[in-house]
Design a protein around this motif. Sequence first.
Motif, PDB file in Angstrom:
ATOM      1  N   LEU A  56       0.869  -1.158   0.096  1.00 24.54           N
ATOM      2  CA  LEU A  56      -0.088  -0.029  -0.126  1.00 24.54           C
ATOM      3  C   LEU A  56       0.871   1.202   0.155  1.00 24.54           C
ATOM      4  N   GLY A  57       1.785   1.338   0.932  1.00 25.80           N
ATOM      5  CA  GLY A  57       2.631   2.339   0.920  1.00 25.80           C
ATOM      6  C   GLY A  57       3.660   2.589  -0.308  1.00 25.80           C
ATOM      7  N   ALA A  58       4.070   1.419  -0.965  1.00 25.48           N
ATOM      8  CA  ALA A  58       4.720   1.454  -2.101  1.00 25.48           C
ATOM      9  C   ALA A  58       4.025   2.005  -3.398  1.00 25.48           C
ATOM     10  N   VAL A  59       2.825   1.720  -3.819  1.00 27.75           N
ATOM     11  CA  VAL A  59       2.000   2.047  -4.975  1.00 27.75           C
ATOM     12  C   VAL A  59       1.484   3.330  -4.645  1.00 27.75           C
ATOM     13  N   ALA A  60       1.607   4.167  -3.513  1.00 28.09           N
ATOM     14  CA  ALA A  60       0.997   5.431  -3.268  1.00 28.09           C
ATOM     15  C   ALA A  60       1.785   6.481  -4.223  1.00 28.09           C
ATOM     16  N   ILE A  61       3.126   6.372  -4.342  1.00 30.57           N
ATOM     17  CA  ILE A  61       3.884   7.306  -4.882  1.00 30.57           C
ATOM     18  C   ILE A  61       3.414   7.099  -6.362  1.00 30.57           C
ATOM     19  N   PRO A  62       3.859   6.173  -7.133  1.00 31.63           N
ATOM     20  CA  PRO A  62       3.202   6.286  -8.444  1.00 31.63           C
ATOM     21  C   PRO A  62       1.814   6.490  -8.588  1.00 31.63           C
ATOM     22  N   ALA A  63       0.911   6.427  -7.714  1.00 30.08           N
ATOM     23  CA  ALA A  63      -0.406   6.940  -7.977  1.00 30.08           C
ATOM     24  C   ALA A  63      -0.505   8.426  -7.996  1.00 30.08           C
ATOM     25  N   LEU A  64       0.413   8.925  -6.991  1.00 25.21           N
ATOM     26  CA  LEU A  64       0.411  10.471  -6.819  1.00 25.21           C
ATOM     27  C   LEU A  64       0.998  11.051  -8.120  1.00 25.21           C
ATOM     28  N   MET A  65       1.990  10.453  -8.605  1.00 29.18           N
ATOM     29  CA  MET A  65       2.960  11.042  -9.623  1.00 29.18           C
ATOM     30  C   MET A  65       2.116  10.867 -11.109  1.00 29.18           C
ATOM     31  N   THR A  66       1.095  10.011 -11.079  1.00 22.80           N
ATOM     32  CA  THR A  66       0.086   9.850 -12.358  1.00 22.80           C
ATOM     33  C   THR A  66      -1.246  10.885 -12.048  1.00 22.80           C
ATOM     34  N   LYS A  67      -1.244  11.534 -10.873  1.00 20.94           N
ATOM     35  CA  LYS A  67      -2.287  12.272 -10.611  1.00 20.94           C
ATOM     36  C   LYS A  67      -3.407  11.231 -10.525  1.00 20.94           C
ATOM     37  N   ASN A  68      -3.447  10.437 -10.202  1.00 20.17           N
ATOM     38  CA  ASN A  68      -4.494   9.432  -9.822  1.00 20.17           C
ATOM     39  C   ASN A  68      -4.992   9.358  -8.274  1.00 20.17           C
ATOM     40  N   PHE A  69      -5.535  10.648  -8.051  1.00 17.80           N
ATOM     41  CA  PHE A  69      -5.585  11.002  -6.602  1.00 17.80           C
ATOM     42  C   PHE A  69      -6.630  10.048  -5.957  1.00 17.80           C
ATOM     43  N   VAL A  70      -7.500   9.607  -6.698  1.00 16.23           N
ATOM     44  CA  VAL A  70      -8.554   8.720  -6.337  1.00 16.23           C
ATOM     45  C   VAL A  70      -8.103   7.391  -5.959  1.00 16.23           C
ATOM     46  N   ALA A  71      -7.156   6.898  -6.525  1.00 17.19           N
ATOM     47  CA  ALA A  71      -6.295   5.619  -6.212  1.00 17.19           C
ATOM     48  C   ALA A  71      -5.766   5.779  -4.860  1.00 17.19           C
ATOM     49  N   VAL A  72      -5.337   6.913  -4.219  1.00 16.86           N
ATOM     50  CA  VAL A  72      -4.824   6.795  -3.028  1.00 16.86           C
ATOM     51  C   VAL A  72      -5.676   6.840  -1.806  1.00 16.86           C
ATOM     52  N   THR A  73      -6.925   7.127  -2.080  1.00 17.54           N
ATOM     53  CA  THR A  73      -7.921   6.822  -1.130  1.00 17.54           C
ATOM     54  C   THR A  73      -8.056   5.397  -0.365  1.00 17.54           C
ATOM     55  N   PHE A  74      -7.433   4.600  -1.192  1.00 18.92           N
ATOM     56  CA  PHE A  74      -7.403   3.187  -0.509  1.00 18.92           C
ATOM     57  C   PHE A  74      -6.486   3.215   0.620  1.00 18.92           C
ATOM     58  N   LEU A  75      -5.722   4.050   0.656  1.00 23.10           N
ATOM     59  CA  LEU A  75      -4.829   4.199   2.292  1.00 23.10           C
ATOM     60  C   LEU A  75      -5.969   4.192   3.436  1.00 23.10           C
ATOM     61  N   THR A  76      -7.203   4.953   3.189  1.00 24.43           N
ATOM     62  CA  THR A  76      -8.141   4.620   4.221  1.00 24.43           C
ATOM     63  C   THR A  76      -8.524   3.343   4.536  1.00 24.43           C
ATOM     64  N   LEU A  77      -8.623   2.420   3.472  1.00 19.96           N
ATOM     65  CA  LEU A  77      -8.967   0.887   3.767  1.00 19.96           C
ATOM     66  C   LEU A  77      -7.929   0.528   4.490  1.00 19.96           C
ATOM     67  N   ALA A  78      -6.469   0.864   4.378  1.00 18.71           N
ATOM     68  CA  ALA A  78      -5.440   0.147   5.029  1.00 18.71           C
ATOM     69  C   ALA A  78      -5.551   0.400   6.431  1.00 18.71           C
ATOM     70  N   ILE A  79      -6.132   1.703   6.908  1.00 19.64           N
ATOM     71  CA  ILE A  79      -6.397   1.921   8.339  1.00 19.64           C
ATOM     72  C   ILE A  79      -7.148   0.918   8.916  1.00 19.64           C
ATOM     73  N   GLN A  80      -8.427   0.802   8.256  1.00 18.50           N
ATOM     74  CA  GLN A  80      -9.568   0.006   8.584  1.00 18.50           C
ATOM     75  C   GLN A  80      -8.867  -1.521   8.710  1.00 18.50           C
ATOM     76  N   GLN A  81      -8.283  -1.883   7.697  1.00 17.39           N
ATOM     77  CA  GLN A  81      -7.633  -3.194   7.880  1.00 17.39           C
ATOM     78  C   GLN A  81      -6.687  -3.498   9.035  1.00 17.39           C
ATOM     79  N   PHE A  82      -6.043  -2.364   9.375  1.00 19.22           N
ATOM     80  CA  PHE A  82      -4.989  -2.588  10.482  1.00 19.22           C
ATOM     81  C   PHE A  82      -5.855  -2.569  11.732  1.00 19.22           C
ATOM     82  N   ARG A  83      -6.832  -1.529  11.739  1.00 18.07           N
ATOM     83  CA  ARG A  83      -7.707  -1.872  13.024  1.00 18.07           C
ATOM     84  C   ARG A  83      -8.214  -3.170  13.115  1.00 18.07           C
ATOM     85  N   ASP A  84      -8.765  -3.676  12.073  1.00 22.34           N
ATOM     86  CA  ASP A  84      -9.281  -5.291  12.184  1.00 22.34           C
ATOM     87  C   ASP A  84      -8.261  -6.182  12.679  1.00 22.34           C
ATOM     88  N   VAL A  85      -7.046  -5.895  12.488  1.00 21.03           N
ATOM     89  CA  VAL A  85      -5.896  -6.647  12.935  1.00 21.03           C
ATOM     90  C   VAL A  85      -5.828  -6.584  14.346  1.00 21.03           C
TER      91      VAL A  85
END
Length: 303
Positions: A56-85
Amino acid sequence: MKDGIISTDQIVLITTAIIVGTLARVLTIKEDYRQYPSYPNGYLIHVITGFVAAALGAVAIPALMTKNFVAVTFLTLAIQQFRDVRKTERDSLKDLENTEAAYRGDAYIDGIAKTFEARNYFALIVSFSTGLTIQLINSNLPWINVVGGVLAGFIVFYVLKRFSKGKTVGDIADIKEGRVEIRGSELFVDDIYVSNQLGTENARKLFQNEGIAIVIYPREEHFRITLDNYGQRQAMLFEATRSIGVKRYHFTRKDYEAGRVVITLVPIVRDINKLIETVKETPLLESAKKSHTVMKTYLAGRE
């Protein structure tokens, strides 16, 4: 990235960041393992979740560089996933309470669960830092990008690890072997009353011949606040029983006047030095840390 095709540079960035981020999680599993009951299955679970966090951390940079800001919102899913952990770990450890010689206690379980959640953030942040560094260097020589990213990733990992390093019982207290004494059906350690549950002759002989005890002395008066916490004492007793085993009986008691804490048991492995070292390395629980001088950590590690 053009027409949906990932460039070679981006593949190198993502791969390097994932590897470094996952490695950061692997390097912290050894610390977690002491508090975790399942191995190797638990080990594998946390490597996989660390890999996901690193990805999740690795693909954030390419997503930002291609101005795919919608794709970066998946980081919010990561927060929920870690809370589930964290929730999963808490539920799992609570389910195992009745199988242990001594309870971990809710405070210790909560601390362990939070630790596992935080380790995944380690992987995500280290992976993101690695990818960001590679992108910023942007050299025509790929190996320079990779080396720079790896160095940055490990520097970030070192800072995070040192900053989050918690203190242990040995940082605030001295631990010495206690003298076990039986008076009738009552058990005393260094003249501190512990229990009156030794009502049978066999129980008295067992404790007199095989029982061992330690006494924990707070180094300063305000450290008593932490050591007197029931959750902290329960965590110390749990680590003690798991380290040397329990043949029968285990007690913890505090001396209200002097602030001493007693741990005594009839162990399977009669090793007083191992018992002392185990209790020294028991983490100070976040819920028990009432003094800022006890709790404070620094970027350079423990003071």
